[in-house]
Design a protein around this motif. Structure first.
Motif, PDB file in Angstrom:
ATOM      1  N   LEU A 190       0.835  -1.204   0.000  1.00  0.00           N
ATOM      2  CA  LEU A 190       0.000   0.000   0.000  1.00  0.00           C
ATOM      3  C   LEU A 190       0.870   1.255   0.000  1.00  0.00           C
ATOM      4  O   LEU A 190       0.598   2.212  -0.748  1.00  0.00           O
ATOM      5  CB  LEU A 190      -0.921  -0.003   1.216  1.00  0.00           C
ATOM      6  N   LEU A 196       0.901   4.040  -3.036  1.00  0.00           N
ATOM      7  CA  LEU A 196       0.654   5.453  -2.762  1.00  0.00           C
ATOM      8  C   LEU A 196       1.874   6.306  -3.137  1.00  0.00           C
ATOM      9  O   LEU A 196       1.726   7.420  -3.645  1.00  0.00           O
ATOM     10  CB  LEU A 196       0.311   5.651  -1.285  1.00  0.00           C
ATOM     11  N   HIS A 197       3.057   5.776  -2.886  1.00  0.00           N
ATOM     12  CA  HIS A 197       4.272   6.508  -3.276  1.00  0.00           C
ATOM     13  C   HIS A 197       4.332   6.703  -4.783  1.00  0.00           C
ATOM     14  O   HIS A 197       4.590   7.810  -5.271  1.00  0.00           O
ATOM     15  CB  HIS A 197       5.513   5.747  -2.794  1.00  0.00           C
ATOM     16  N   THR A 207       1.414   9.193  -5.960  1.00  0.00           N
ATOM     17  CA  THR A 207       1.625  10.599  -5.590  1.00  0.00           C
ATOM     18  C   THR A 207       2.862  11.177  -6.268  1.00  0.00           C
ATOM     19  O   THR A 207       2.881  12.358  -6.633  1.00  0.00           O
ATOM     20  CB  THR A 207       1.748  10.748  -4.060  1.00  0.00           C
ATOM     21  N   ALA A 257       3.881  14.180  -0.089  1.00  0.00           N
ATOM     22  CA  ALA A 257       3.461  12.790   0.166  1.00  0.00           C
ATOM     23  C   ALA A 257       4.461  11.755  -0.342  1.00  0.00           C
ATOM     24  O   ALA A 257       4.853  10.857   0.415  1.00  0.00           O
ATOM     25  CB  ALA A 257       2.073  12.555  -0.430  1.00  0.00           C
ATOM     26  N   PHE A 290       6.440   9.018   1.952  1.00  0.00           N
ATOM     27  CA  PHE A 290       6.253   7.580   1.754  1.00  0.00           C
ATOM     28  C   PHE A 290       7.577   6.868   1.523  1.00  0.00           C
ATOM     29  O   PHE A 290       7.816   5.788   2.059  1.00  0.00           O
ATOM     30  CB  PHE A 290       5.296   7.322   0.588  1.00  0.00           C
ATOM     31  N   PHE A 316      -4.016   6.597   7.836  1.00  0.00           N
ATOM     32  CA  PHE A 316      -4.120   6.467   6.385  1.00  0.00           C
ATOM     33  C   PHE A 316      -5.487   6.897   5.876  1.00  0.00           C
ATOM     34  O   PHE A 316      -5.606   7.419   4.768  1.00  0.00           O
ATOM     35  CB  PHE A 316      -3.788   5.037   5.956  1.00  0.00           C
ATOM     36  N   LEU A 373      -6.074   9.733   3.091  1.00  0.00           N
ATOM     37  CA  LEU A 373      -6.866   9.500   1.885  1.00  0.00           C
ATOM     38  C   LEU A 373      -7.932  10.579   1.707  1.00  0.00           C
ATOM     39  O   LEU A 373      -8.124  11.094   0.597  1.00  0.00           O
ATOM     40  CB  LEU A 373      -7.520   8.117   1.950  1.00  0.00           C
ATOM     41  N   PHE A 428      -6.164  13.799   0.746  1.00  0.00           N
ATOM     42  CA  PHE A 428      -5.627  13.677  -0.609  1.00  0.00           C
ATOM     43  C   PHE A 428      -6.721  13.849  -1.652  1.00  0.00           C
ATOM     44  O   PHE A 428      -6.556  14.600  -2.632  1.00  0.00           O
ATOM     45  CB  PHE A 428      -4.950  12.315  -0.758  1.00  0.00           C
TER      46      PHE A 428
END
Length: 338
Positions: A16, A20-21, A24, A76, A80, A312, A316, A319
């Protein structure tokens, strides 16, 4: 008795954090490419009566917002990646500490000059100076990040540099390890910005042709430099060829060429989708290269996982709100006047 809390864990599954890394970072690069590549094209591109040209004026007015988006979307992915590689990145940042800390000043000053350009009257003689300063400062920021991450991915080099000099004024002395990845990033920014110049200037033949020229030759240059950079990774070239990285690279190249084809036909929706996915693919490729470079020193899967889902969930929500606000502001900017 040691009552200090334990921070040696990941607050979410590794997959996850990785997803996300990558997502973003792709969004950050899209905004950064518009900004840095746009500055380069506006300064060096061919436009009749440049500082009164409507497309040039659109870009100048958008630059401060693009800077805000670049910075905001850049927080972000940096957090991450530092979750997973804290020792490597922190060590590299310490070695180049003064260059790294100067990023803050460079960004603030560049932001000021971008606003100075956006507030200047149409046709102002101030444009070349203020935009050139902003461009040079952003090139410095991009160079510093390329340098720091090139050190972070070479732990033995980081140890050697820190043992020899702890002044914080060091850069990676092996220029070939960062110059090509940095040039690849800059040429990639020119490529993406060329697409946006053509998109915003689609009703102006000269602007569209300028965008098309930078889109085409930026892509050619990025591919050549990318190949040279790949060849500099000779010590890990075989593992790269055996990993999913080679497939992501192949797909990204094909999609880039496809986006160029549709762009030339002024079919901007498929061109933009292909360009975005190709950018995403290059970020995934970069992720695999980092894993391979560090495989003998660190295994990210060795982390203990202790999920903190409330954190998280908050991320979210924030974001999605941020993305929605950016989309809404862009719609307002490009909305036709009543």
């Amino acid at each position: 008795m040691n009552n200090l809390p334990d921070y040696q864990f990941l607050p979410a599954p590794l997959w996850l954090i990785t997803v996300l890394h990558i997502l973003t970072l792709t969004l950050h690069l899209a905004a950064m490419n518009f900004l840095l590549g746009g500055l380069i094209i506006i300064l060096f591109g061919k436009f009749t009566d440049k500082w009164n040209h409507p497309v040039v004026q659109q870009f100048i007015k958008l630059f401060p917002a693009a800077m805000a988006a670049t910075v905001t979307l850049g927080v972000a992915p940096l957090l991450f990646v530092q979750l997973v590689y804290p020792v490597q990145i922190y060590s590299a940042a310490i070695i180049s500490a003064w260059f790294f800390l100067a990023i803050v000043a460079a960004v603030i000053i560049a932001y000021y000059f971008l606003y100075a350009g956006s507030f200047a009257r149409k046709g102002s003689s101030r444009y070349p100076a203020v935009l050139t300063v902003a461009m040079l400062l952003l090139l410095y920021v991009s160079f510093t990040y390329s340098n720091v991450f090139s050190i972070a991915e070479r732990p033995a080099l980081a140890a050697q540099l820190y043992a020899g000099n702890q002044s914080g004024f060091q850069i990676n002395p092996n220029v070939g390890e960062w110059i090509w990845r940095w040039l690849h990033m800059v040429l990639g920014a020119v490529t993406v910005a060329g697409f946006f110049v053509g998109l915003l200037g689609r009703k102006h033949d000269e602007a569209f042709n300028t965008g098309k020229t930078f889109f085409l030759w930026g892509m050619v240059g990025a591919m050549i430099v990318g190949l040279v950079y790949l060849l500099t990774l000779a010590d890990i070239l075989k593992p790269i060829m055996r990993s999913p990285a080679i497939w992501w690279m192949t797909v990204s190249i094909i999609l880039s060429l496809g986006s160029l084809h549709f762009f030339f036909k002024k079919k901007f929706l498929p061109a933009s989708l292909m360009l975005f996915v190709s950018l995403l693919g290059m970020v995934v490729l970069r992720h695999y290269v980092r894993l391979i470079q560090l495989q003998d020193h660190f295994d990210p899967s060795s982390w203990t996982i202790k999920p903190q889902w409330d954190v998280f969930a908050l991320f979210l929500v924030c974001f999605l709100l941020a993305v929605g606000l950016v989309w809404y502001m862009l719609r307002l900017f490009f909305r036709k006047p009543d």
